[in-house]
Design an enzyme around this catalytic site. Structure first.
Site, PDB file in Angstrom:
ATOM      1  N   LYS A   1       0.778   6.787   5.455  1.00  0.00           N
ATOM      2  CA  LYS A   1       1.944   6.669   4.596  1.00  0.00           C
ATOM      3  C   LYS A   1       2.967   5.695   5.174  1.00  0.00           C
ATOM      4  O   LYS A   1       3.886   5.282   4.491  1.00  0.00           O
ATOM      5  CB  LYS A   1       2.562   8.039   4.354  1.00  0.00           C
ATOM      6  CG  LYS A   1       3.002   8.765   5.596  1.00  0.00           C
ATOM      7  CD  LYS A   1       3.474  10.168   5.255  1.00  0.00           C
ATOM      8  CE  LYS A   1       3.819  10.909   6.533  1.00  0.00           C
ATOM      9  NZ  LYS A   1       4.098  12.315   6.303  1.00  0.00           N
ATOM     10  N   ARG A   2       2.797   5.335   6.433  1.00  0.00           N
ATOM     11  CA  ARG A   2       3.735   4.393   7.040  1.00  0.00           C
ATOM     12  C   ARG A   2       3.192   2.971   7.047  1.00  0.00           C
ATOM     13  O   ARG A   2       3.722   2.103   7.721  1.00  0.00           O
ATOM     14  CB  ARG A   2       4.060   4.825   8.461  1.00  0.00           C
ATOM     15  CG  ARG A   2       5.016   5.979   8.463  1.00  0.00           C
ATOM     16  CD  ARG A   2       5.402   6.431   9.842  1.00  0.00           C
ATOM     17  NE  ARG A   2       5.973   7.767   9.735  1.00  0.00           N
ATOM     18  CZ  ARG A   2       5.266   8.868   9.673  1.00  0.00           C
ATOM     19  NH1 ARG A   2       3.963   8.816   9.743  1.00  0.00           N
ATOM     20  NH2 ARG A   2       5.856  10.035   9.538  1.00  0.00           N
TER      21      ARG A   2
END
Ligand code: GLU
Length: 515
Positions: free
Chosen positions: A269-270
């Site tokens: 997600k990063r």
């Protein structure tokens, strides 16, 4: 009789729904719809320590935005198997009932080990160079459980309220085989399988027990989930077997990972690719982290879904653009790849661009209006005709990926330029070309119909008369009208701006550039 096709999407409300989760939901949805079956949303909230406020609502809103709505389950109307939240299902006593059944048949046992004792066990095994230390048929013999303690001791501990868990009793050295629709036959030796906790000391079931009980009770036909669950599938097969319910076990499909653009590891997600990882904006209250969504970035749900479908699945043809109905018709698990699917940020934008081009100009104009309202005075905005707005959308959409780029790419349709691309001017502005611009301005003034075709003919005829190649003055002419060297089809733009505006802009350009 064939089992009715019923698939569930079973997320845990432990955070925002990552695009990988949406893909799991999408594939389940496609398969269910293709076979006229059911698509169910079950919330797996048995891990209270990881519960995140707002996550459930986020999941529901995401599925709605994507247009892949369950016909049964949390947030979508109760079906015959309500409730659909595991924390509520626990109250029915079903998980405990199945766990007790496993104990009664000798396939599960009670364990009293504290976390310190479990730690010590792990250290002991590590010191003895055991590669993957785990609670299993060997190590359990040295632990405090109902297999090693006397019946009397167990009773005493229970009566004293000592916390305990229930574990699956995995046999030693047995072959476990199961079939995965995507991967084919998988064979694992039980030596590699640990004695999974089924019921925790707080009385909550773990995922391993809960999802099986619910898949049985909800009559699930196919369980689709991420590859990260493949290693625990052998335990699940054993649980079905020991419950005597192998015939109720859903067909399994473990989806391949979504990989980073460079193929190096799992997409997280990063990820810094600049393309969102979440369908909608997501704010994690616990960590204070904010994630931007596909929706808020300006992606169309159809484009997002189409892109996701292609991550790990292919139709076996060169077709890339699919409506949801076409995906339903084309989808099969046989065409899902076993290996990881590389996420391609550029391709993701490309999908949106394709959908942008296909959108009716009227719809785009509606989406563009708020941006115009923000950038123009009220009186200017209110004078804009629908025809003009749609015309601008038609032209600028060709070069854009998002509606949000329309303003940057086409503000000169609303505000006449006051500066002109210096490089083009330096290269192209001279006595002869300036003369041509004057000539063409005059010629335009005399036109009665101001269409793209007509203005182009006039432009070319004027160039010929001036003894200058049309190609040499094309870009200069564009810069005089828009201030910038690139843009949509030139004479379409001329027609849309209209005679009066074109003549005015050309005259202004001649005066300004001269100085
Ligand atoms: N709750 C599990 C997860 O969020 C579901 C896995 C499954 O679909 O069985 O990954």
């Amino acid at each position: 009789m064939e089992k009715r096709v019923r698939l569930r999407f079973a997320p845990s409300p432990t955070g925002g729904l990552h695009m990988g989760g949406v893909r799991t939901a999408l594939f389940s949805y496609l398969f269910a719809k293709k076979h006229k079956g059911d698509f169910i949303l079950r919330i797996e909230d048995t891990d209270q320590t990881r519960y995140v406020k707002g996550a459930e609502e986020y999941i529901i809103e995401s599925l709605k935005w994507c247009g892949i709505e369950p016909n049964e389950g949390v947030g979508f109307g109760d079906g015959p198997h309500a409730p659909y939240r595991q924390s509520e299902r626990k109250e029915l006593g079903i998980y405990k009932k199945y766990a007790d059944q496993l104990i009664a048949s000798g396939h599960a046992y009670v364990a009293f080990d504290t976390s310190e004792e479990l730690d010590a066990m792990r250290k002991r095994l590590e010191a003895a160079k055991v590669v993957a230390p785990q609670y299993n048929s060997v190590s359990r013999q040295n632990m405090r459980n109902s297999l090693t303690l006397s019946e009397d001791d167990v009773k005493k501990l229970m009566d004293a309220g000592t916390p305990y868990v229930i574990r699956l009793k995995v046999p030693r050295n047995e072959e476990i085989r199961f079939h995965d629709i995507i991967r084919g036959w998988v064979v694992v030796n039980s030596t590699q399988v640990d004695d999974k906790v089924l019921l925790k000391s707080d009385g909550m079931p773990t995922y391993h027990l809960a999802h099986i009980v619910d898949d049985i009770e909800m009559e699930i036909s196919h369980a689709v989930r991420g590859e990260e669950w493949l290693p625990s599938a052998p335990s699940h097969v054993l649980i079905y077997r020991y419950l005597g319910m192998e015939d109720k076990m859903p067909l399994l499909a473990h989806l391949p990972l979504i990989l980073k653009p460079d193929g190096n590891g799992k997409l997280s997600k990063r990820d810094k690719s600049g393309i969102p990882m979440f369908p909608l904006d997501w704010y994690d209250e616990r960590t204070g982290e904010k994630y931007v969504g596909y929706r808020e970035t300006g992606f169309f749900p159809e484009a997002f879904i189409n892109m996701l479908a292609m991550l790990g699945w292919n139709p076996g043809t060169t077709q890339e653009l699919f409506t949801l109905d076409e995906l339903i018709a084309a989808f099969t698990f046989e065409r899902v790849n076993k290996s990881g699917a590389k996420f391609d940020p550029e391709k993701t934008k490309w999908f949106n661009q394709q959908y942008l081009r296909m959108k009716p100009d009227a719809e785009l104009a509606e989406l563009f209006k708020p941006v115009l309202k923000e950038n123009l005075s009220e009186s200017h905005y209110s004078q804009l005709s629908t025809h003009y707005l749609q015309g601008v959308c038609k032209l600028v959409k060709e070069k854009a990926h998002f509606v949000s780029e329309f303003w940057e790419g086409g503000k000169y349709f609303f505000i006449a330029p006051t500066t002109f691309d210096a490089d083009v001017i330096k290269k192209r502005w001279n006595e002869q070309s300036a003369g041509f611009i004057k000539e063409v301005t005059e010629a335009f003034k005399n036109l009665n119909t101001f269409t793209a075709a007509e203005t182009e003919v006039t432009f070319k005829a004027t160039a010929e008369k001036s003894g200058i190649g049309a190609g040499q003055v094309m870009q200069l002419f564009r810069v005089c009208l828009s201030g910038v060297g690139g843009g949509p089809m030139l004479f379409e733009m001329v027609e849309l701006l209209g005679k009066e505006e074109v003549v005015k802009r050309l005259a202004f350009a001649i005066e300004t550039i001269k100085n």
